[in-house]
Design a protein around this motif. Sequence first.
Motif, PDB file in Angstrom:
ATOM      1  N   ARG A 218       0.831  -1.204   0.000  1.00  0.00           N
ATOM      2  CA  ARG A 218       0.000   0.000   0.000  1.00  0.00           C
ATOM      3  C   ARG A 218       0.864   1.251   0.000  1.00  0.00           C
TER       4      ARG A 218
ATOM      5  N   VAL B 161       1.551   4.479  -3.346  1.00  0.00           N
ATOM      6  CA  VAL B 161       1.321   5.925  -3.329  1.00  0.00           C
ATOM      7  C   VAL B 161       2.591   6.701  -2.986  1.00  0.00           C
TER       8      VAL B 161
ATOM      9  N   PRO C 126       6.005   8.730  -3.474  1.00  0.00           N
ATOM     10  CA  PRO C 126       6.617   9.500  -4.558  1.00  0.00           C
ATOM     11  C   PRO C 126       7.875   8.783  -5.033  1.00  0.00           C
TER      12      PRO C 126
ATOM     13  N   ARG D  53      14.118   8.358   6.067  1.00  0.00           N
ATOM     14  CA  ARG D  53      12.941   8.955   5.447  1.00  0.00           C
ATOM     15  C   ARG D  53      12.196   9.833   6.445  1.00  0.00           C
TER      16      ARG D  53
ATOM     17  N   GLU E 165       9.067  10.408   6.576  1.00  0.00           N
ATOM     18  CA  GLU E 165       7.826   9.745   7.023  1.00  0.00           C
ATOM     19  C   GLU E 165       8.085   8.906   8.270  1.00  0.00           C
TER      20      GLU E 165
ATOM     21  N   THR F  74       1.895   4.393  11.675  1.00  0.00           N
ATOM     22  CA  THR F  74       0.819   5.354  11.478  1.00  0.00           C
ATOM     23  C   THR F  74      -0.549   4.697  11.442  1.00  0.00           C
TER      24      THR F  74
ATOM     25  N   HIS G 203      -6.186  -7.172   5.819  1.00  0.00           N
ATOM     26  CA  HIS G 203      -6.196  -6.249   4.683  1.00  0.00           C
ATOM     27  C   HIS G 203      -5.872  -6.944   3.367  1.00  0.00           C
TER      28      HIS G 203
ATOM     29  N   ALA H  54      -4.952   5.083   2.416  1.00  0.00           N
ATOM     30  CA  ALA H  54      -3.532   5.310   2.142  1.00  0.00           C
ATOM     31  C   ALA H  54      -3.340   6.664   1.461  1.00  0.00           C
TER      32      ALA H  54
ATOM     33  N   GLU I  88      -3.969   9.578   3.946  1.00  0.00           N
ATOM     34  CA  GLU I  88      -2.845   9.709   4.860  1.00  0.00           C
ATOM     35  C   GLU I  88      -1.653  10.357   4.155  1.00  0.00           C
ATOM     36  N   ALA I  89      -1.433   9.948   2.919  1.00  0.00           N
ATOM     37  CA  ALA I  89      -0.289  10.487   2.181  1.00  0.00           C
ATOM     38  C   ALA I  89      -0.479  11.970   1.889  1.00  0.00           C
TER      39      ALA I  89
ATOM     40  N   ARG J 269      -2.460  13.997   3.756  1.00  0.00           N
ATOM     41  CA  ARG J 269      -2.470  14.680   5.042  1.00  0.00           C
ATOM     42  C   ARG J 269      -1.057  14.986   5.524  1.00  0.00           C
TER      43      ARG J 269
ATOM     44  N   ARG K 135       3.084  13.725   2.077  1.00  0.00           N
ATOM     45  CA  ARG K 135       3.869  12.816   1.243  1.00  0.00           C
ATOM     46  C   ARG K 135       3.481  12.976  -0.212  1.00  0.00           C
TER      47      ARG K 135
END
Lengths: 473, 473
Positions: free
Chosen positions: A130, A134, A136, A148, A150, A351, B13, B28, B31-32, B34, B37
């Motif tokens: 997942r 998404v 980058p 990172r 994140e 997260t 999941h 996902a 969140e990215a 928000r 990212r």
Amino acid sequence: MPETWAISGVDLHVEVGSARVRRTLEDALREAIRTGRLPQGLRLPSSRQLAADLGFARNTVADAYGQLVAEGWLVARQGSGTRVARRVGPRDPRGHEHVPASRPSRYDLRPGSPDVSSFPTAAWTGAMRRTLAVAPVEVFGYGDPRGRPELREALAGYLARARGVRGDADRIVICSGFGQGLALLCSVLEERGASTVAVEAHGLPSVRQIIRRAGLGVSPIAVDERGAMVEALTDQAAVVLTPAHQFPLGPSLAPDRRSAVVDWAAESGGLVVEDDYDGEFRYDRHPVGAMQALGPDHVVYVGTASKTLAPGLRLAWLVLPRALVEPVLAAKAYADYTGVLEQLTLAAFITSGGYDRHVRARRLAYRRRRAELVRALASGAPSGAVTGMAAGLHALVTLPGGVTEADVVGRAAGHGLMVGRLADYAAADAGGEGHPSALVVGYATPPEHAFTGAVARLVAALIEPGPGGRTRP
Amino acid sequence: MPETWAISGVDLHVEVGSARVRRTLEDALREAIRTGRLPQGLRLPSSRQLAADLGFARNTVADAYGQLVAEGWLVARQGSGTRVARRVGPRDPRGHEHVPASRPSRYDLRPGSPDVSSFPTAAWTGAMRRTLAVAPVEVFGYGDPRGRPELREALAGYLARARGVRGDADRIVICSGFGQGLALLCSVLEERGASTVAVEAHGLPSVRQIIRRAGLGVSPIAVDERGAMVEALTDQAAVVLTPAHQFPLGPSLAPDRRSAVVDWAAESGGLVVEDDYDGEFRYDRHPVGAMQALGPDHVVYVGTASKTLAPGLRLAWLVLPRALVEPVLAAKAYADYTGVLEQLTLAAFITSGGYDRHVRARRLAYRRRRAELVRALASGAPSGAVTGMAAGLHALVTLPGGVTEADVVGRAAGHGLMVGRLADYAAADAGGEGHPSALVVGYATPPEHAFTGAVARLVAALIEPGPGGRTRP
């Protein structure tokens, strides 16, 4: 259409059709058996369990097992499940040393590892998939030596919440394990002209070796029932401590000593390295927060996923005094980076709450194991006493007078059980007069199904008479 | 049932039902966005593309996008696709420095990176999932400092086949990048009393820095159109070379020099470090095999996944002379390990043929790019000549007399294009008299969609008149 596959970069294996899934699974199992990754005789998870782990239909897995049984790779027997077939055939191509040991029962209660069979494979790979979907594109590049953003953000939040650590993401540096983190710190200290680092007189030999490798001397300080005797600190450049749960003796650092060591650092300019290797695991009460909060400018907090998830991930983190961030990054430059994909996956795992859920589940499991160990020893081998707090992944089991660690470890080996000796963790000049003979029992290490058997073997090793018959309880 | 989830360790999941998939994807993406990212204004892949990448139905992705547009996270506009909405709101929690630069067009032709947007995410995560499903539990443990046997076996086969490397899995040590590998070798050399390591006078500054950091001196040797002038080697302890495709000047090492450097090593006891960073990429003919095959007892072969897959993986490998294996492992002990999951995944990727397919596809893509670069310069800026072999991920573009690298790099920056200068790679005492002004153009770096625009900007920067109007072609 392999050309199309290659050029589009899209792996159609993720298309979920049951025939394709079954074939893929069969191929993976065949390959794993052929190369010896799944050793002969190994019992596979039930088709129900594997199907749940993979998110496949149970029939798909059962059909794949059936096909491999028909082909002779697997053997299914009522009551003993599905196992890898024993074959007579060409030698394993990898030669001798990689062939898995064929000793059928090997029990491991050595400390230092969580139950790695509990690694949440499906959750982890799901989180990775997942996340990457998404992410980058720059995450695949060389990246930032800090790690990172994140993950550093996720950790800053988690550590504040779970361990009371003070420090924002800019003070966090990701590294590939406590060892790498300590090596980086030692390299910075050495460049600044430091000469000696203090360590707990009982602790991991690798800590002392990393310090020496950086060209620094090691100065052991004794540990009593209130933790490391930090009043012995003088002009050392730094001290490495395990305040939450001293390894391997077991006490937590007493509150007055926590203050004292931070005061020492503030006054002397020394650095405190807080190795919070198992701080998430406390069973009798809410865990004591990290010592780092008492002096974020003097204490480096070091945490790791090695005990909560798995050492194989090679993920750890330093929360640094602000003034140390740049020097540590300079020491890290060029040679030492940590894989980005695992970093992003851990960030997503934290997260999403998956990390907390996993830690909570492991805490329940290890608490249960510790209780079982205490119970089994109390009833089966009352002369071997479990000491130390209800915390962490290991316990100290003291031996009655006259019984040597070597005796018990030798007898345990005769039962196929490996267990640690306290003596293995003593610095050469530890002056261990205050500590009795003891075993260091890593009750988190074995997989769930082997735990009870491992404890039974430990009890047997403790109560058997030694060579001189001295140890009858 | 969060408790059940947590205790069984199974992440549901991965169950593939389209409603669940859609919700997971929405979460996902939310969140990215928000966390920043996915930065504001970023254009997302089309629902068709993302669906293909993830192996989901297109409708599932389109529905997720639709939901997020309705919630205000995304903005869809006819003809410009789906973008992350620009918001007025609380400051990004990560503070200033991590907010992605908002400059809309940024073209990157700096060398050193493959097109990381081509990373085969779905194939990689699929391989990881399949591998972990059948991996023995010990892979999650601390592991072997050599690296996983599965990966070393897979690499031994691949390297023999694709690069002619001689050496079995026992001589391979996995490391986290060329830099770590070189640092380990330098540490071994330094402990043996070495004083100097030779490098190509034009090359990566980080190579020189790693050598110096280990306490060794750097001795540059010049490079001509037949590669490094290895006849200049004397009593250096080692030499680091890029024989397949000299970085950054571009020639391959001439056959007589290959023999000569191996003879030098055999006679002097020196070590040759063969940095085969882009050996898989040759476009005009079958690649020349690794030099290591000429003298496996004197040459360390270093390969990496950084150019074939992505630097973010942090995976590289040393194929060592047998006598060096133990010293390198000793240098690696305690502090430096590489994540096990990525190692196993790469092993499966190689064994399944996925790695070969990916490399082949990238080879086609980069060959096409190089041809487009040559064509565009020949017709648009004929005074800038592409020199060097049809190979690798970068080309040297020489500038006409009187035009400085700084001029062109400055003009390129004005167009939003970053590109390398040859001068950035010269050792301080390189004696660069033989080399003209030149750009180092990394044509593999940009994502596919940005390549043509990047080349157009390069042409524009080359033909524009400089401040003094000297550079009209």
